[in-house]
Scaffold this active site. Structure first.
Site, PDB file in Angstrom:
ATOM      1  CE1 TYR A 215       6.513   7.050  -2.303  1.00 39.92           C
ATOM      2  CE2 TYR A 215       6.214   8.680  -4.157  1.00 39.92           C
ATOM      3  CZ  TYR A 215       6.962   8.223  -3.177  1.00 39.92           C
ATOM      4  OH  TYR A 215       8.162   8.711  -2.375  1.00 39.92           O
TER       5      TYR A 215
ATOM      6  CD  GLU B 127      17.744  11.225  -0.282  1.00 41.74           C
ATOM      7  OE1 GLU B 127      18.611  10.558   0.518  1.00 41.74           O
ATOM      8  OE2 GLU B 127      16.863  11.343   0.495  1.00 41.74           O
TER       9      GLU B 127
ATOM     10  N   GLY C  34      12.019  10.567  -6.143  1.00 43.72           N
ATOM     11  CA  GLY C  34      11.353   9.329  -6.246  1.00 43.72           C
ATOM     12  C   GLY C  34      10.229   9.481  -7.522  1.00 43.72           C
ATOM     13  NE  ARG C  35       5.019  12.320  -5.226  1.00 39.91           N
ATOM     14  CZ  ARG C  35       4.070  11.987  -4.658  1.00 39.91           C
ATOM     15  NH1 ARG C  35       3.206  11.284  -5.407  1.00 39.91           N
ATOM     16  NH2 ARG C  35       4.109  11.678  -3.304  1.00 39.91           N
TER      17      ARG C  35
ATOM     18  NE  ARG D 168       0.062   8.524  -4.009  1.00 36.10           N
ATOM     19  CZ  ARG D 168      -0.214   9.754  -4.847  1.00 36.10           C
ATOM     20  NH1 ARG D 168      -0.942   9.455  -5.924  1.00 36.10           N
ATOM     21  NH2 ARG D 168      -0.179  10.760  -4.374  1.00 36.10           N
TER      22      ARG D 168
ATOM     23  CB  CYS E 255     -15.988  -6.640   0.550  1.00 35.52           C
ATOM     24  SG  CYS E 255     -16.635  -7.651  -0.788  1.00 35.52           S
ATOM     25  CD  GLU E 256     -12.282  -1.249   3.312  1.00 33.24           C
ATOM     26  OE1 GLU E 256     -12.221  -2.353   3.808  1.00 33.24           O
ATOM     27  OE2 GLU E 256     -12.122  -0.225   4.073  1.00 33.24           O
TER      28      GLU E 256
ATOM     29  CE1 TYR F 239      -0.654   9.324   1.941  1.00 32.43           C
ATOM     30  CE2 TYR F 239      -0.702   8.967  -0.154  1.00 32.43           C
ATOM     31  CZ  TYR F 239      -0.289   8.527   1.141  1.00 32.43           C
ATOM     32  OH  TYR F 239       0.937   7.801   1.233  1.00 32.43           O
TER      33      TYR F 239
END
Ligand SMILES: *Cc1c(COP(=O)(O)O)cnc(C)c1O
Length: 432
Positions: A391, A291, A293-294, A331, A362-363, A335
């Site tokens: 992703y 499977e 995906g990426r 991402r 604002c972070e 991570y």
């Protein structure tokens, strides 16, 4: 070529994606915007199909993992290329169904499918429900019996491999929310319970070792462990699994520091291992599924942003702020994932301006990259973050009430909107 064949630089010194000028695309479609080179996606689908056919056998199929990227047009592409699909939520099932995807080629995953999810999967005619736990097995059996249906299932088995600890630590991942472990004996009981159910048809087993894995060893270990398990189940129950699904997880090159991956060679190595283990245990070779995906969509996608400010703090660093950020790509915040960033407006110039690329939220943790170098940008330049096909859109949120960018497909020298940009009306549509 920059990093992947999709990216290059043209005579105007602009970054190109699939041969199209990204600065012109930014002007036409606005920013931020996700671009996807669908010819490159198709090429990956064909690579997988051909390698599976050659090295795993004619019954084997790659199943695209929709959690990497999910919208109707992509399911249509995946269907055209003849791949199966892996869905992990009712939302993904509904998207596949709405796209006309052949539901008998869908595998439905998840460690906590609700009764409603299971009923939906049965009603939509999902080909295989990958049952994660004895609780779910009982619930599905009851739902199926109530509908007079007999769904086909795989069982999610935990082979106990930690792909990031290297070298056969075969208890590494027994502590997982997914599936039932071989090491604890729970997988055996799970199989017996499935075989005892008169309303379910057991077709085999599924496992998944992790994601962004560059090494072939964890997959080889998974094949060894799963084929030994298949052999033991045949001995103890008489059931010889016709399907073995070994999940997704092949890595993708995000920066020049990541190694190149030869997917075909990896599949060949796994095919040889599977043949060896089948001969060793005297079991009939099951149909093999994986499977990915990426590795099918990541490299084909990039995100375009417009630079709003360039601020150098003497003695510290330079911040380049763009009109997107963690809402379209969480991402880095999640991570610290590394990316290759290019000043698309000056892609032929030397990338000698070290900077942190910051989003608009604002972070302070809203960053897209740190310690990257780009050709010195100024307000209005287009910045591209490469290899965002997986992703990113599928993880996007409306944090800070920011509309999601569109997905623009690039193919044969043309750009078309596959998912339109969210509007402010979209943002308030659900508010009562
Ligand atoms: C995440 C996941 C995949 C896809 O993994 P990639 O790393 O994107 O190839 C496949 N199968 C399962 C069960 C998953 O959880």
């Amino acid at each position: 070529m920059i990093l992947h064949p999709t990216y290059d630089v043209n005579a105007s010194g602009h970054l190109t994606a699939a041969g199209l000028d990204t600065v012109e695309l930014a002007r036409e479609f606005g920013t931020p915007a996700y671009l996807l080179d669908t010819d490159a996606v198709r090429a990956m689908c064909r690579l997988y199909k051909s390698a599976f056919h050659t090295f795993f056998g004619p019954d084997s199929t790659p199943a695209f993992a929709g959690k990497a990227l999910c919208y109707k047009g992509l399911y249509r592409l995946i269907a055209e290329e003849g791949l199966a699909a892996d869905c992990v939520s009712p939302g993904e099932l509904v998207t596949a169904h709405a796209a006309g995807f052949p539901m008998e080629k869908v595998f439905f995953h998840g460690n906590n499918k609700t009764d409603a999810d299971l009923a939906l999967a049965v009603d939509l005619g999902v080909g295989h429900i990958v049952v994660d736990s004895p609780d779910e097995l009982g619930a599905l059996a009851q739902i199926a019996a109530g509908k007079g249906a007999k769904p086909h299932i795989l069982l999610r088995i935990t082979p106990g491999i930690d792909p990031h600890t290297h070298k056969k630590i075969i208890t590494g991942n027994v502590d997982s929310k997914f599936g039932m472990a071989i090491a604890t004996g729970q997988a055996d009981d799970f199989v017996k319970a499935a075989l005892a159910s008169s309303s379910l048809v057991l077709d085999g087993f599924h496992c998944h070792v992790g994601s962004q894995i560059f090494d072939i060893e964890p997959f080889r270990d998974a094949c060894d462990i799963m084929l030994a398990f298949i052999a033991r189940m045949r001995q103890t129950t008489g059931f010889e699994a016709p399907i073995l699904n070994i999940g997704g997880g092949f890595g993708v090159r995000y920066t020049e520091r990541d190694p190149m991956i030869d997917y075909r060679a990896n599949i060949q190595a796994l095919g040889e291992e599977i043949d060896r283990m089948c001969a060793l245990h005297g079991v009939k070779k099951p149909a093999i599924l994986m499977e990915p995906g990426r590795s099918i969509v990541a490299a084909a996608g990039c995100t375009l942003y417009t630079v709003g400010s360039v601020k150098t703090i003497p003695g510290f660093r330079s911040y380049v702020s763009v009109d997107g950020g963690m809402p379209d790509n969480p991402r880095y915040a999640l991570y610290q994932s590394e990316y290759t960033v290019v000043n698309a407006s000056r892609a032929a110039d030397r990338a000698d301006f070290p900077c942190t690329v910051a989003g608009r939220c604002c972070e302070s943790g809203d960053l897209l990259a740190e310690g990257v170098s780009v050709a010195k940008p100024s307000r209005g330049d287009i910045l591209a973050v490469l290899v965002t096909g997986a992703y990113n859109y599928s993880m996007a949120s409306n944090y800070n009430r920011i509309p999601r960018p569109p997905v623009i497909e690039l193919s044969g020298g043309k750009a078309t909107v596959a998912v339109r940009r969210e509007t402010y009306d979209d943002l308030i549509r659900l508010d009562v």
